[in-house]
Design an enzyme around this catalytic site. Structure first.
Site, PDB file in Angstrom:
ATOM      1  CG  ASP A   1       5.328   8.886   5.150  1.00 54.56           C
ATOM      2  OD1 ASP A   1       5.374   9.736   6.059  1.00 54.56           O
ATOM      3  OD2 ASP A   1       4.345   8.129   4.963  1.00 54.56           O
TER       4      ASP A   1
ATOM      5  CE  LYS B   1       5.274  13.375  11.188  1.00 53.29           C
ATOM      6  NZ  LYS B   1       4.802  12.572  10.052  1.00 53.29           N
TER       7      LYS B   1
ATOM      8  CD  GLU C   1       3.190  13.633   6.883  1.00 57.53           C
ATOM      9  OE1 GLU C   1       2.043  13.560   7.355  1.00 57.53           O
ATOM     10  OE2 GLU C   1       4.218  13.556   7.585  1.00 57.53           O
TER      11      GLU C   1
ATOM     12  CG  ASP D   1      -2.177  12.168   5.837  1.00 61.74           C
ATOM     13  OD1 ASP D   1      -2.313  11.126   6.499  1.00 61.74           O
ATOM     14  OD2 ASP D   1      -1.059  12.632   5.531  1.00 61.74           O
TER      15      ASP D   1
END
Ligand code: AMP
Length: 607
Positions: free
Chosen positions: A8, A70, A171, A193
């Site tokens: 992850d 990211k 994810e 999420d």
């Protein structure tokens, strides 16, 4: 069978897992932590630091410490999100040669995938240390809402890190895999999420015999815990300005301390109702007097500061249910993922919207990596039967005459998939067409993301509208797109695999891979050096302690004197090897030191 790790790669933290004896487990790092900060730094001496050690020095080395890379991966220099990051970051972000984004650390420019590669490499090493063997393959997760450029850039990061990324999965899908793994449930679930940098929502059907089908997915790659931190920072900065007339934003070090304090306060307010932000000596007032920042923040104030952001996530949930053509009561379970879902207000908002208490049985920080490892095992081991049907998060199409976006594959189509459509020429005697491949939801082509372009040449000269061109789009299981265009009559064909237009060239990736390998050897050697140095130092100290005694005992014989000289020489050589940081030489001297130590102990014991 070759082991596959699940990673992850988070905005703030990363986590690595593996399936062992049929069960997925998170692998702790050397410090015993199950997650590692996705932070990278370069020290004044040019040393690269990753993870906790990078985080620890972030305040004093703010300009050379990268966090939240990211948010930049696979983005074009001109995108609003990049502009936003430039304004918020303590490190320097510059334009790269392909309209991409580069990060400057100690005068050296790094590609964003290169920075992410350092984090991936760290996760690889954590897994290798744990398994005691080299790891080459990984499944890496990305936010469901990542477009093709971002996915491709993440794959590039894997390659630079020396990992074969055998699959990219979303994810929330990974979270659902982990939730449903081995439970044999048949349910429609929503995965909410909310992480450090991104928000994602996915609706999935978990069927019997390990079938996971994503029905709809949506999200915002620029909405995360960091935005809530930014609200707290604003609040602190404004308060300080009112009181002292000084803008703390002008001071990078102060800003980094504020960032840490804001996040800490936010996390604390998940378990307490008020907390004090206390930053002594935050800045000088220009008259050589230090000023301190001290303010109390209550949970209610934090909720007010962040309410519109939380509301935005709920709006996206609403939209996703509409897209999935589902009513709220058809969602049988809501799974919470991401560190931000620890915030009570977020849990309450989700509960209020879905009208049911969310499932808190999964660990929000670990569930995504666990799901990735499950997928990794399923791809390589027949014993893990599982079918994963994901969807494309964005519509795919091409730009047509008049700058319109013509959709070929609609949003939320199950992948892998392919679609074909016939287009015709728009001008008389047109011998070439330019195919602009785009991803997005807007009818206006310019509002969508340009994935790539190619020109189909050598068309027959004919009046407009009579030459037919067959365009085929294909999306593979990683969500990566390829496009083929064919002159229907002549069979003339051209195709591209759509690779990131805003990313890196093959040559650049190759160079970065070599750099990364060099760095790894460096780092490994330095760890090994520390271990061997300690071993040698200990032996030297023990030998030196025994010297006077042994000298006294053996001094009368030539043989004894010679042995003493030899021992002194070995100690001297070992010292030189340590000074030179020459691991091979230290190892060699350790053998000599061990022999000498044994002999000295023997001499002393005999008397
Ligand atoms: P993730 O990307 O899933 O690792 O989530 C990280 C985000 O969750 C960061 O913004 C953290 O500040 C936030 N976070 C972690 N723990 C808590 C907590 N106890 N309360 C509120 N936010 C938290």
């Amino acid at each position: 069978m070759e082991k596959v790790i699940g990673i992850d790669l988070g905005t703030t933290n990363s986590c690595v897992a593996i399936v062992e004896n049929g069960a997925p487990v998170v692998i702790p790092n050397r410090g015993g932590y199950k997650t590692t900060p996705s932070m990278v730094a370069v020290t004044e001496a040019g040393k690269r630091l990753v993870g906790h050690i990078a985080k620890r020095q972030a305040i004093t080395n703010a300009e050379n410490t990268v966090y939240a890379a990211k948010r930049l991966i696979g983005r074009k220099w001109t995108s609003p999100q990049v502009k936003n990051s430039i304004a918020m970051s303590s490190y320097r972000i510059v334009e790269g040669p392909h309209r991409d984004v580069r990060i400057v650390l100690r005068e050296k420019e790094f590609g964003v995938p290169e920075i992410s590669a350092m984090v991936l490499q760290e996760m690889k090493v954590i897994a290798e240390d744990y398994l005691g063997e080299a790891v080459h393959k990984a499944v890496v997760t990305v936010p469901a809402y990542f477009n093709d450029n971002q996915r491709q850039a993440t794959k590039d990061a894997g390659e630079i890190a020396g990992l074969d990324v055998i699959r990219i999965i979303n994810e929330p899908t990974a979270a659902a895999l982990s939730y449903g793994f081995g439970r044999n449930v048949e349910k429609t679930v929503a995965v909410y999420d909310f992480g450090g940098g991104t928000f994602d929502i996915s609706v999935l059907e978990i069927g019997a015999h390990g079938v996971f089908k994503v029905i709809a997915t949506a999200g915002d790659t620029f909405l995360g815990g960091e935005d809530i931190d930014a609200r707290v920072i604003d609040w602190l900065v404004e308060g300080f300005k009112e009181e002292h007339g000084i803008d703390l934003r002008q001071d990078r070090m102060a800003l980094q301390r504020l960032k840490d304090a804001a996040e800490k306060a936010k996390c604390e307010l998940s378990s307490v109702r008020e907390t004090e932000v206390n930053l002594p000596f935050i800045i000088s007032n220009g008259r050589n007097e230090a000023l301190h920042l001290q303010r109390t923040l209550t949970r209610q104030e934090l909720e007010e500061l962040s309410s519109d952001l939380i509301e935005r996530t709920i709006d996206i949930c609403k939209q996703t249910l509409e897209d999935a053509k589902l009513e709220k009561d058809e969602i049988e379970e809501v799974v919470l993922v991401g560190g931000m879902t620890r915030m009570p207000k977020i849990q309450a908002s989700v509960e209020q919207f879905f009208e049911k208490e969310p499932n808190k049985g999964v660990h929000p920080d670990e569930v995504v990596a666990l799901g990735a490892s499950i997928q990794g095992a399923a791809l390589t081991d027949d014993r893990h039967q599982m079918v994963l049907l994901d969807v494309t998060p964005h519509a795919l199409g091409i730009m047509t005459f008049g700058s319109y976006f013509e959709e070929l594959i609609p949003q939320n189509t199950t992948v892998p998939t392919h679609r074909t459509k016939i287009f015709t020429t728009s001008r008389d005697h047109q011998t070439a067409v330019k195919i602009l491949v785009m991803q997005g939801e807007s009818e206006r082509a310019e509002d969508n993301e340009l994935l790539g372009e190619f020109i189909l040449t050598g068309l027959r000269r004919a009046p407009k509208g009579t030459v037919e061109i067959e365009v085929t789009f294909e999306i593979n299981a990683d969500g990566i797109v390829s496009v083929r265009a064919k002159d229907f009559e002549t069979g003339l064909e051209q195709s591209i695999q759509v690779t990131a237009t805003s990313g890196l060239t093959r040559d650049e990736i190759k160079t970065m891979m070599d750099d990364a390998k060099g760095d790894l050897v460096d780092r490994r050697t330095s760890e090994e050096f520390e271990a061997k140095k300690q071993e040698a130092d200990k032996l030297i100290a023990e030998i030196e302690k025994l010297f006077p005694q042994v000298e006294q005992i053996v001094a009368s014989s030539d043989f004894g004197r010679e042995a003493i000289e030899k021992a002194k020489a070995i100690v001297g050589k070992a010292r030189t090897a340590i000074e030179r940081r020459d691991v091979a030489a230290i190892k060699e001297q350790i053998e000599g030191l061990t022999r000498t130590h044994r002999m000295f102990k023997g001499v002393v014991a005999k008397t």
